[in-house]
Design an enzyme around this catalytic site. Structure first.
Site, short mmCIF file in Angstrom:
data_model
loop_
_atom_site.label_atom_id
_atom_site.label_comp_id
_atom_site.label_asym_id
_atom_site.label_seq_id
_atom_site.Cartn_x
_atom_site.Cartn_y
_atom_site.Cartn_z
N GLY A 47 0.73 -1.28 0.04
CA GLY A 47 -0.03 0.07 0.04
C GLY A 47 0.97 1.22 -0.10
O GLY A 47 2.00 1.10 -0.27
N ASN A 48 0.17 2.40 0.11
CA ASN A 48 0.87 3.71 0.36
C ASN A 48 0.52 4.58 1.40
O ASN A 48 -0.67 4.29 2.20
CB ASN A 48 1.22 4.31 -0.96
N TYR A 49 1.25 5.80 1.61
CA TYR A 49 0.72 6.58 2.80
C TYR A 49 -0.48 7.52 2.42
O TYR A 49 -0.96 8.13 3.21
CB TYR A 49 1.59 7.44 3.16
N ALA A 108 -3.67 7.57 -5.28
CA ALA A 108 -2.40 7.00 -5.25
C ALA A 108 -2.19 5.76 -5.47
O ALA A 108 -2.20 4.55 -4.50
CB ALA A 108 -1.75 7.43 -4.09
#
Ligand code: CTP
Length: 404
Positions: free
Chosen positions: A210-212, A278
């Site tokens: 995943g990402n932030y 994102a």
């Protein structure tokens, strides 16, 4: 001042939640509305006319006529004066009368003669709320076009706990505001797709890549669009925030592939798409069915995910607009121009991680908007809600150059 110049008639009935009605009146006044209040005789037991007259800045009407001088309070003129009639709280008794055309007080005669949209915010004990008679009456009112502002779950005046608490004044005001936005907003009749948040790409049943991304920028854009009357499809990856406006249809997804499917399905009848998600660029080639056990070093083969913005860019007709984001760390301008062209976007919003307060997980952002024709507009550091205003202003300007 989203309700500037609007005439809002507030109807108060005899329930304990009436103690919140002065706060509701203030919410309307604060948003620029002119407010008048009509009360049932019973409502006076719960909140005083003096309080409501003070906060609404108008005299309160309760009776059909003033016994002192015989002055008649016309329900017809109240009903035609109002742009919206908001009955809060709406007791089981009053809603039963509304559903059956009973006209034994001024609040009810006004309801029967009102030509504007009527809102009712029910408030009562949980057993009254779920009684078949009440359920049926609310259904009847809904079928006749009354906008029911659902009661909430929680602690009730009786000491019991359940559904029956009147919606909070700020939420009622927001509902009314959304109604006017749908009716009169500059983007009424327009449909816009927004993608937001991160995507999660599964490794095994308990792990993902995943990402932030917090989703805050995309959700702020969706709210701004909705506040201008657009109907919004918000395709959102996993985030901790939620959308407020009724004009937003939130479609939750997890992976890039799911996001692509939902976005493609929605885009066909949208006027525009704003791609803020994102999206993970890669996903594991295989998802393990069981939890992967620890046994020394381990590598995962990744395969490229679909580029959602580019896919929509290929689908785009001359009447549609696509905007995206470019989050860069270096060579910002060149990278942003490259993405704008490659993905067939009409404008791109550049934010650089080199700028303090910009990008992921913050409440602020610092952006530069680059349009297809080369126009480049840098903006100072702002809240994400204010950045959303700049972005939607740009969208509206470009939309106005396209014949619908
Ligand atoms: N985007 C998308 N689908 C992807 C990747 C990106 O829809 N698979 C969209 C983003 O929502 C954003 C724009 O494309 O609006 C640019 O995203 P960004 O991550 O900056 O660009 P990438 O194309 O992924 O390029 P890179 O990561 O190599 O910088």
């Amino acid at each position: 001042m989203q309700l500037k110049g609007k005439h809002i008639l507030v109807g108060v009935t005899g329930g304990i939640a009436a103690y919140k009605t002065p706060i509701l009146v203030r919410e309307f006044v604060r948003r620029g509305a002119e407010v008048k209040v009509v009360m049932t005789p019973m409502a006076k037991q719960f909140v005083t006319p003096l309080t409501l007259a003070t906060v609404s800045k108008n005299p309160i009407v309760v009776d059909f006529f003033d016994p002192e001088n015989g002055q008649w309070n016309s329900h017809v003129s109240l009903g035609t004066w109002a742009d919206a009639y908001v009955i809060a709280p709406a007791t089981a008794n009053t809603m039963a009368k509304m559903a059956n055309g009973v006209a034994d007080n001024l609040l009810l005669t006004t309801y029967l003669s009102a030509r504007c949209t009527v809102f009712a915010a029910p408030a009562m004990d949980l057993d009254m709320m779920r009684h078949p008679a009440t359920v049926k009456n609310i259904e009847t009112l809904r079928e006749r076009g009354v906008e029911i502002i659902e009661a909430e779950d929680g602690e009730l005046a009786s000491g019991l706990s359940g559904k029956g608490r009147m919606a909070e004044p700020a939420d009622i005001a927001f509902c009314v505001e959304s109604y006017f936005a749908r009716r009169d907003g500059s983007l009424k009749g327009r449909k816009v797709l927004v993608t937001a948040g991160p995507t999660y790409e599964k490794i095994d049943p308990v792990r993902f890549i995943g990402n932030y991304s917090s989703g805050k920028m995309g959700y702020a854009i969706a709210e701004e669009l909705a506040s201008r009357g657009a109907s919004v499809v918000l395709v959102s990856g996993p985030v901790k925030i939620s959308a407020r406006s009724q004009n937003i249809d939130v479609q939750k997804v997890e992976s890039a592939k799911q996001m692509l499917d939902k976005a493609k399905a929605a885009f066909a009848d949208c006027d525009a798409a704003i791609m803020t998600a994102a999206v993970a660029d890669f996903a594991p080639a295989d998802v393990a069915e069981q939890k992967i056990k620890r046994h020394g070093d381990f590598s995962i083969q990744l395969v490229a995910n679909p580029d959602i913005a580019a896919e929509l860019g290929r689908m785009k007709s001359e009447k549609q607009i696509i905007a995206g984001f470019a989050l860069e760390t270096n060579d910002e301008m060149n990278n942003a121009h490259g993405k704008l062209e490659k993905k067939n976007m009409d404008f791109i919003v550049l934010n650089s991680l080199a700028d303090k307060g910009a990008g992921f997980m913050t409440d602020t952002n610092k952006v530069t908007i680059i349009e297809k024709n080369g126009t480049t507009t840098p903006y100072p550091l702002k809240s994400k809600a204010d950045v959303a205003i700049d972005i939607i202003d740009t969208l509206e300007r470009l939309m106005s150059t396209i014949q619908k």
